[in-house]
Design a protein around this motif. Structure first.
Motif, PDB file in Angstrom:
ATOM      1  N   LEU A 288      -5.079  -3.625 -10.528  1.00  0.00           N
ATOM      2  CA  LEU A 288      -4.052  -4.433 -11.191  1.00  0.00           C
ATOM      3  C   LEU A 288      -3.557  -3.777 -12.483  1.00  0.00           C
ATOM      4  CD1 LEU A 288      -2.237  -6.894 -11.287  1.00  0.00           C
ATOM      5  CD2 LEU A 288      -4.144  -8.181 -12.276  1.00  0.00           C
ATOM      6  N   PRO A 289      -4.424  -3.351 -13.378  1.00  0.00           N
ATOM      7  CA  PRO A 289      -3.915  -2.663 -14.575  1.00  0.00           C
ATOM      8  C   PRO A 289      -3.165  -1.370 -14.234  1.00  0.00           C
ATOM      9  CG  PRO A 289      -6.183  -3.353 -14.918  1.00  0.00           C
ATOM     10  CD  PRO A 289      -5.862  -3.594 -13.477  1.00  0.00           C
ATOM     11  N   LYS A 290      -3.617  -0.665 -13.198  1.00  0.00           N
ATOM     12  CA  LYS A 290      -2.912   0.558 -12.791  1.00  0.00           C
ATOM     13  C   LYS A 290      -1.507   0.220 -12.302  1.00  0.00           C
ATOM     14  CE  LYS A 290      -7.093   3.057 -11.658  1.00  0.00           C
ATOM     15  NZ  LYS A 290      -7.992   3.520 -10.610  1.00  0.00           N
ATOM     16  N   LEU A 291      -1.394  -0.822 -11.480  1.00  0.00           N
ATOM     17  CA  LEU A 291      -0.075  -1.233 -10.992  1.00  0.00           C
ATOM     18  C   LEU A 291       0.797  -1.731 -12.139  1.00  0.00           C
ATOM     19  CD1 LEU A 291      -0.981  -2.974  -7.621  1.00  0.00           C
ATOM     20  CD2 LEU A 291       0.127  -0.760  -7.943  1.00  0.00           C
ATOM     21  N   LYS A 292       0.182  -2.391 -13.117  1.00  0.00           N
ATOM     22  CA  LYS A 292       0.923  -2.864 -14.291  1.00  0.00           C
ATOM     23  C   LYS A 292       1.515  -1.669 -15.051  1.00  0.00           C
ATOM     24  CE  LYS A 292       1.276  -6.608 -17.176  1.00  0.00           C
ATOM     25  NZ  LYS A 292       1.646  -7.937 -16.848  1.00  0.00           N
ATOM     26  N   LEU A 293       0.716  -0.624 -15.239  1.00  0.00           N
ATOM     27  CA  LEU A 293       1.198   0.580 -15.927  1.00  0.00           C
ATOM     28  C   LEU A 293       2.340   1.256 -15.165  1.00  0.00           C
ATOM     29  CD1 LEU A 293      -2.097   2.275 -17.155  1.00  0.00           C
ATOM     30  CD2 LEU A 293      -0.253   1.359 -18.568  1.00  0.00           C
ATOM     31  N   LEU A 294       2.300   1.170 -13.841  1.00  0.00           N
ATOM     32  CA  LEU A 294       3.343   1.768 -13.012  1.00  0.00           C
ATOM     33  C   LEU A 294       4.570   0.865 -12.874  1.00  0.00           C
ATOM     34  CD1 LEU A 294       1.071   3.166 -10.152  1.00  0.00           C
ATOM     35  CD2 LEU A 294       2.310   4.514 -11.878  1.00  0.00           C
ATOM     36  N   GLY A 295       4.484  -0.350 -13.437  1.00  0.00           N
ATOM     37  CA  GLY A 295       5.594  -1.297 -13.332  1.00  0.00           C
ATOM     38  C   GLY A 295       5.697  -1.960 -11.966  1.00  0.00           C
ATOM     39  N   LEU A 296       4.588  -1.989 -11.239  1.00  0.00           N
ATOM     40  CA  LEU A 296       4.589  -2.530  -9.871  1.00  0.00           C
ATOM     41  C   LEU A 296       3.830  -3.844  -9.721  1.00  0.00           C
ATOM     42  CD1 LEU A 296       3.814   0.822  -7.980  1.00  0.00           C
ATOM     43  CD2 LEU A 296       6.048  -0.257  -8.308  1.00  0.00           C
ATOM     44  N   ALA A 297       3.109  -4.273 -10.731  1.00  0.00           N
ATOM     45  CA  ALA A 297       2.214  -5.424 -10.594  1.00  0.00           C
ATOM     46  C   ALA A 297       2.929  -6.713 -10.226  1.00  0.00           C
ATOM     47  CB  ALA A 297       1.397  -5.628 -11.870  1.00  0.00           C
TER      48      ALA A 297
ATOM     49  N   ILE B 238       0.843  -1.200   0.000  1.00  0.00           N
ATOM     50  CA  ILE B 238       0.000   0.000   0.000  1.00  0.00           C
ATOM     51  C   ILE B 238       0.877   1.248   0.000  1.00  0.00           C
ATOM     52  CG2 ILE B 238      -1.654   1.331   1.379  1.00  0.00           C
ATOM     53  CD1 ILE B 238      -2.859  -1.457   2.181  1.00  0.00           C
ATOM     54  N   ARG B 239       1.922   1.259   0.830  1.00  0.00           N
ATOM     55  CA  ARG B 239       2.831   2.405   0.906  1.00  0.00           C
ATOM     56  C   ARG B 239       3.499   2.666  -0.447  1.00  0.00           C
ATOM     57  NH1 ARG B 239       7.902   2.145   1.257  1.00  0.00           N
ATOM     58  NH2 ARG B 239       7.944   0.049   2.131  1.00  0.00           N
ATOM     59  N   VAL B 240       4.021   1.608  -1.086  1.00  0.00           N
ATOM     60  CA  VAL B 240       4.686   1.750  -2.384  1.00  0.00           C
ATOM     61  C   VAL B 240       3.699   2.254  -3.444  1.00  0.00           C
ATOM     62  CG1 VAL B 240       5.767   0.455  -4.269  1.00  0.00           C
ATOM     63  CG2 VAL B 240       6.516   0.077  -1.907  1.00  0.00           C
ATOM     64  N   SER B 241       2.493   1.713  -3.430  1.00  0.00           N
ATOM     65  CA  SER B 241       1.477   2.147  -4.399  1.00  0.00           C
ATOM     66  C   SER B 241       1.186   3.627  -4.249  1.00  0.00           C
ATOM     67  CB  SER B 241       0.190   1.332  -4.206  1.00  0.00           C
ATOM     68  OG  SER B 241       0.418  -0.025  -4.486  1.00  0.00           O
ATOM     69  N   ILE B 242       0.995   4.067  -3.014  1.00  0.00           N
ATOM     70  CA  ILE B 242       0.705   5.477  -2.766  1.00  0.00           C
ATOM     71  C   ILE B 242       1.882   6.347  -3.184  1.00  0.00           C
ATOM     72  CG2 ILE B 242       0.301   7.179  -0.928  1.00  0.00           C
ATOM     73  CD1 ILE B 242      -1.443   4.978   0.445  1.00  0.00           C
ATOM     74  N   GLN B 243       3.093   5.901  -2.902  1.00  0.00           N
ATOM     75  CA  GLN B 243       4.281   6.667  -3.301  1.00  0.00           C
ATOM     76  C   GLN B 243       4.358   6.850  -4.816  1.00  0.00           C
ATOM     77  OE1 GLN B 243       7.457   4.348  -1.549  1.00  0.00           O
ATOM     78  NE2 GLN B 243       7.441   5.556   0.341  1.00  0.00           N
ATOM     79  N   HIS B 244       3.768   5.912  -5.558  1.00  0.00           N
ATOM     80  CA  HIS B 244       3.786   5.991  -7.023  1.00  0.00           C
ATOM     81  C   HIS B 244       2.500   6.592  -7.598  1.00  0.00           C
ATOM     82  CE1 HIS B 244       7.246   3.330  -6.526  1.00  0.00           C
ATOM     83  NE2 HIS B 244       7.590   3.737  -7.731  1.00  0.00           N
TER      84      HIS B 244
END
Length: 99
Positions: free
Chosen positions: A53-62, A14-20
């Protein structure tokens, strides 16, 4: 790995996602309501891919920080079916028919 390790990983995710720039608010609500393991199981077991999931994929985090990645990272905490669904979802995150 234990459920304590999973809980820490979820917090980090969650922290990493928010940071991105992505706030996984629905996932956060589910964690409060059900706890990390049950929330992840419930979300991966739905018939559609959640928007995160698609959002994280676009950010390279999935592949490292998605719910699906967490299920694969902690295989002993999840059923073979949940792991298979997680892998399928990671492999098909960009398929618009699954949303």
């Amino acid at each position: 790995m234990s459920e304590i390790d999973l809980k820490k990983w979820v917090s980090d995710s969650i922290r990493v996602s928010i940071q991105h720039g992505y706030n996984p608010s629905y996932f956060s609500e589910m964690i409060v309501r059900y706890g990390p393991k049950k929330a992840m199981s419930r979300l991966v077991s739905t018939g559609k891919i959640q928007s995160g999931l698609p959002k994280l994929k676009l950010l390279g985090l999935a592949s490292e920080w998605s719910i699906e990645a967490g299920i694969l990272k902690f295989p002993d905490l999840f059923t073979p079916e949940e792991r298979a669904m997680a892998q399928f979802r990671l492999d098909n995150a960009e398929d618009p028919l699954l949303r």
